[in-house]
Design a protein around this motif. Structure first.
Motif, PDB file in Angstrom:
ATOM      1  N   LYS A 134      25.988  66.204  32.082  1.00  0.00           N
ATOM      2  CA  LYS A 134      27.189  67.040  31.988  1.00  0.00           C
ATOM      3  C   LYS A 134      28.441  66.213  31.742  1.00  0.00           C
ATOM      4  O   LYS A 134      29.388  66.678  31.105  1.00  0.00           O
ATOM      5  N   GLU A 135      28.487  65.000  32.274  1.00  0.00           N
ATOM      6  CA  GLU A 135      29.590  64.068  32.047  1.00  0.00           C
ATOM      7  C   GLU A 135      29.070  62.656  32.249  1.00  0.00           C
ATOM      8  O   GLU A 135      28.013  62.445  32.834  1.00  0.00           O
ATOM      9  N   GLY A 136      29.822  61.684  31.717  1.00  0.00           N
ATOM     10  CA  GLY A 136      29.389  60.310  31.931  1.00  0.00           C
ATOM     11  C   GLY A 136      29.391  59.418  30.711  1.00  0.00           C
ATOM     12  O   GLY A 136      28.957  58.265  30.792  1.00  0.00           O
ATOM     13  N   VAL A 137      29.889  59.900  29.555  1.00  0.00           N
ATOM     14  CA  VAL A 137      29.908  59.084  28.346  1.00  0.00           C
ATOM     15  C   VAL A 137      31.306  58.498  28.155  1.00  0.00           C
ATOM     16  O   VAL A 137      32.292  59.233  28.081  1.00  0.00           O
ATOM     17  N   ILE A 138      31.396  57.167  28.070  1.00  0.00           N
ATOM     18  CA  ILE A 138      32.682  56.500  27.901  1.00  0.00           C
ATOM     19  C   ILE A 138      32.587  55.392  26.859  1.00  0.00           C
ATOM     20  O   ILE A 138      31.500  54.920  26.534  1.00  0.00           O
ATOM     21  N   ALA A 139      33.757  55.008  26.341  1.00  0.00           N
ATOM     22  CA  ALA A 139      33.926  53.718  25.666  1.00  0.00           C
ATOM     23  C   ALA A 139      34.570  52.827  26.705  1.00  0.00           C
ATOM     24  O   ALA A 139      35.654  53.141  27.222  1.00  0.00           O
ATOM     25  N   ALA A 140      33.920  51.736  27.067  1.00  0.00           N
ATOM     26  CA  ALA A 140      34.373  50.935  28.205  1.00  0.00           C
ATOM     27  C   ALA A 140      35.715  50.266  27.926  1.00  0.00           C
ATOM     28  O   ALA A 140      35.929  49.679  26.855  1.00  0.00           O
ATOM     29  N   LEU A 141      36.606  50.364  28.903  1.00  0.00           N
ATOM     30  CA  LEU A 141      37.874  49.646  28.842  1.00  0.00           C
ATOM     31  C   LEU A 141      37.587  48.147  28.848  1.00  0.00           C
ATOM     32  O   LEU A 141      36.842  47.652  29.688  1.00  0.00           O
ATOM     33  N   ARG A 142      38.151  47.417  27.886  1.00  0.00           N
ATOM     34  CA  ARG A 142      37.908  45.975  27.852  1.00  0.00           C
ATOM     35  C   ARG A 142      38.392  45.343  29.160  1.00  0.00           C
ATOM     36  O   ARG A 142      39.442  45.705  29.702  1.00  0.00           O
ATOM     37  N   HIS A 143      37.625  44.377  29.633  1.00  0.00           N
ATOM     38  CA  HIS A 143      37.883  43.846  30.968  1.00  0.00           C
ATOM     39  C   HIS A 143      37.360  42.429  31.101  1.00  0.00           C
ATOM     40  O   HIS A 143      36.577  41.960  30.267  1.00  0.00           O
ATOM     41  N   ILE A 144      37.804  41.758  32.181  1.00  0.00           N
ATOM     42  CA  ILE A 144      37.356  40.405  32.471  1.00  0.00           C
ATOM     43  C   ILE A 144      36.807  40.366  33.891  1.00  0.00           C
ATOM     44  O   ILE A 144      37.490  40.763  34.840  1.00  0.00           O
ATOM     45  N   HIS A 145      35.573  39.886  34.033  1.00  0.00           N
ATOM     46  CA  HIS A 145      34.996  39.632  35.348  1.00  0.00           C
ATOM     47  C   HIS A 145      35.528  38.278  35.834  1.00  0.00           C
ATOM     48  O   HIS A 145      35.335  37.256  35.161  1.00  0.00           O
ATOM     49  N   VAL A 146      36.171  38.269  36.983  1.00  0.00           N
ATOM     50  CA  VAL A 146      36.864  37.074  37.457  1.00  0.00           C
ATOM     51  C   VAL A 146      36.428  36.725  38.880  1.00  0.00           C
ATOM     52  O   VAL A 146      36.575  37.542  39.789  1.00  0.00           O
ATOM     53  N   PRO A 147      35.909  35.513  39.107  1.00  0.00           N
ATOM     54  CA  PRO A 147      35.619  35.074  40.471  1.00  0.00           C
ATOM     55  C   PRO A 147      36.927  34.748  41.200  1.00  0.00           C
ATOM     56  O   PRO A 147      37.927  34.394  40.567  1.00  0.00           O
ATOM     57  N   PRO A 148      36.948  34.850  42.537  1.00  0.00           N
ATOM     58  CA  PRO A 148      38.192  34.674  43.300  1.00  0.00           C
ATOM     59  C   PRO A 148      38.890  33.336  43.083  1.00  0.00           C
ATOM     60  O   PRO A 148      40.127  33.276  43.039  1.00  0.00           O
ATOM     61  N   GLU A 149      38.136  32.234  42.942  1.00  0.00           N
ATOM     62  CA  GLU A 149      38.761  30.926  42.782  1.00  0.00           C
ATOM     63  C   GLU A 149      39.540  30.821  41.474  1.00  0.00           C
ATOM     64  O   GLU A 149      40.604  30.207  41.406  1.00  0.00           O
ATOM     65  N   PHE A 150      39.013  31.438  40.413  1.00  0.00           N
ATOM     66  CA  PHE A 150      39.716  31.462  39.127  1.00  0.00           C
ATOM     67  C   PHE A 150      40.957  32.332  39.242  1.00  0.00           C
ATOM     68  O   PHE A 150      42.027  31.986  38.735  1.00  0.00           O
ATOM     69  N   ALA A 151      40.825  33.475  39.914  1.00  0.00           N
ATOM     70  CA  ALA A 151      41.964  34.382  40.106  1.00  0.00           C
ATOM     71  C   ALA A 151      43.086  33.695  40.873  1.00  0.00           C
ATOM     72  O   ALA A 151      44.273  33.812  40.511  1.00  0.00           O
ATOM     73  N   ALA A 152      42.732  32.965  41.923  1.00  0.00           N
ATOM     74  CA  ALA A 152      43.743  32.279  42.729  1.00  0.00           C
ATOM     75  C   ALA A 152      44.437  31.181  41.917  1.00  0.00           C
ATOM     76  O   ALA A 152      45.658  31.022  41.988  1.00  0.00           O
ATOM     77  N   LYS A 153      43.662  30.430  41.148  1.00  0.00           N
ATOM     78  CA  LYS A 153      44.209  29.320  40.366  1.00  0.00           C
ATOM     79  C   LYS A 153      45.239  29.798  39.358  1.00  0.00           C
ATOM     80  O   LYS A 153      46.273  29.138  39.155  1.00  0.00           O
ATOM     81  N   PHE A 154      44.972  30.958  38.744  1.00  0.00           N
ATOM     82  CA  PHE A 154      45.856  31.431  37.680  1.00  0.00           C
ATOM     83  C   PHE A 154      46.651  32.679  38.077  1.00  0.00           C
ATOM     84  O   PHE A 154      47.184  33.387  37.219  1.00  0.00           O
ATOM     85  N   GLN A 155      46.731  32.938  39.388  1.00  0.00           N
ATOM     86  CA  GLN A 155      47.564  34.012  39.931  1.00  0.00           C
ATOM     87  C   GLN A 155      47.235  35.368  39.302  1.00  0.00           C
ATOM     88  O   GLN A 155      48.116  36.104  38.851  1.00  0.00           O
ATOM     89  N   LEU A 156      45.951  35.687  39.298  1.00  0.00           N
ATOM     90  CA  LEU A 156      45.477  36.972  38.805  1.00  0.00           C
ATOM     91  C   LEU A 156      45.021  37.820  39.990  1.00  0.00           C
ATOM     92  O   LEU A 156      44.444  37.311  40.943  1.00  0.00           O
ATOM     93  N   LYS A 157      45.278  39.114  39.908  1.00  0.00           N
ATOM     94  CA  LYS A 157      44.866  40.035  40.968  1.00  0.00           C
ATOM     95  C   LYS A 157      43.965  41.122  40.396  1.00  0.00           C
ATOM     96  O   LYS A 157      44.068  41.479  39.204  1.00  0.00           O
ATOM     97  N   ASP A 158      43.099  41.650  41.253  1.00  0.00           N
ATOM     98  CA  ASP A 158      42.247  42.761  40.845  1.00  0.00           C
ATOM     99  C   ASP A 158      43.106  43.925  40.360  1.00  0.00           C
ATOM    100  O   ASP A 158      44.115  44.264  40.978  1.00  0.00           O
ATOM    101  N   LYS A 159      42.725  44.501  39.214  1.00  0.00           N
ATOM    102  CA  LYS A 159      43.410  45.625  38.559  1.00  0.00           C
ATOM    103  C   LYS A 159      44.631  45.202  37.741  1.00  0.00           C
ATOM    104  O   LYS A 159      45.304  46.055  37.153  1.00  0.00           O
ATOM    105  N   ASP A 160      44.945  43.881  37.693  1.00  0.00           N
ATOM    106  CA  ASP A 160      45.980  43.425  36.768  1.00  0.00           C
ATOM    107  C   ASP A 160      45.584  43.779  35.340  1.00  0.00           C
ATOM    108  O   ASP A 160      44.395  43.891  35.021  1.00  0.00           O
ATOM    109  N   MET A 161      46.582  43.929  34.476  1.00  0.00           N
ATOM    110  CA  MET A 161      46.350  44.093  33.049  1.00  0.00           C
ATOM    111  C   MET A 161      46.969  42.898  32.333  1.00  0.00           C
ATOM    112  O   MET A 161      48.143  42.575  32.556  1.00  0.00           O
TER     113      MET A 161
END
Length: 211
Positions: A134-161
């Motif tokens: 009934k529902e469930g078909v999408i074109a996926a929003l482009r995204h980056i999987h980021v481990p916490p150490e990389f996020a901390a190093k480059f000041q990235l937060k979950d849900k940032d664009m």
């Protein structure tokens, strides 16, 4: 391409990234159309108590491409041999490109994975039955999987664009790229085939994050 060769390419790309002083850089993974299934829908398509069988591991830990495939049927056409990705999910989700949506005859929204409320449905055909989603078909929003150490190093937060600069002959800046941070992730940017083809990208190419 064999699983062993893919792993060698990925490790070589990660080594190149580590050797680059300026950053942040990210390896690119091109995601073809695929399906995530609930256990209930898996059994409707393949039979009672069916379990997926692994074809190969994906880069994200615990994720895999299954041997099993299905056919997607829309109002205007169908696409055969669409790969199922595991493990099983709580809800079935179909991820396609905008080009695929033209072939199927459905208007597909660009959404973050898991955000399927109000999205179009589709018919999924397996060897033992069909599922009328009934529902469930999408074109996926482009995204980056980021481990916490990389996020901390480059000041990235979950849900940032962020923006990501990619390519050579077809140099492109992808805007509105979603950052997803988790200790369970391996660093990787996911684009669909339409996006990758437009910029002349392949698996293992490198992009630069521009905040």
């Amino acid at each position: 391409m064999s699983n062993e060769l893919q792993d060698k390419i990925f490790k070589a790309v990660m080594k190149r990234i580590q050797e680059i002083e300026e950053g942040p850089y990210v390896p690119i993974g091109v995601s073809n159309r695929h399906v995530h299934l609930s256990q209930e829908d898996l059994e409707s398509l393949f039979g009672k108590n069916y379990r997926l069988t692994k074809l190969r591991d994906l880069k994200q830990p615990g994720q895999f491409a299954a041997n099993e495939t299905v056919t997607l049927k829309g109002p205007k056409g169908e696409i055969q041999h669409v790969r199922i990705l595991g493990p099983i999910r709580s809800k079935t989700q179909v991820e396609i490109s905008i080009t695929d949506s033209f072939q199927l005859g459905i208007s597909v929204p660009v959404r973050e994975s898991g955000n399927i409320a109000g999205t179009p449905g589709i018919i999924i055909q397996g060897p033992k039955g069909i599922v009328k989603l009934k529902e469930g078909v999408i074109a996926a929003l482009r995204h980056i999987h980021v481990p916490p150490e990389f996020a901390a190093k480059f000041q990235l937060k979950d849900k940032d664009m962020v923006d990501v600069e990619v390519g050579k002959e077809r140099k492109t800046i992808f805007k509105n790229v979603l950052i997803r941070v988790s200790k369970n992730y391996v660093l990787e940017m996911h684009l669909d085939t339409d996006e990758a083809n437009a910029a002349g990208l392949r698996n293992g190419d490198i992009g630069k994050i521009v905040k």
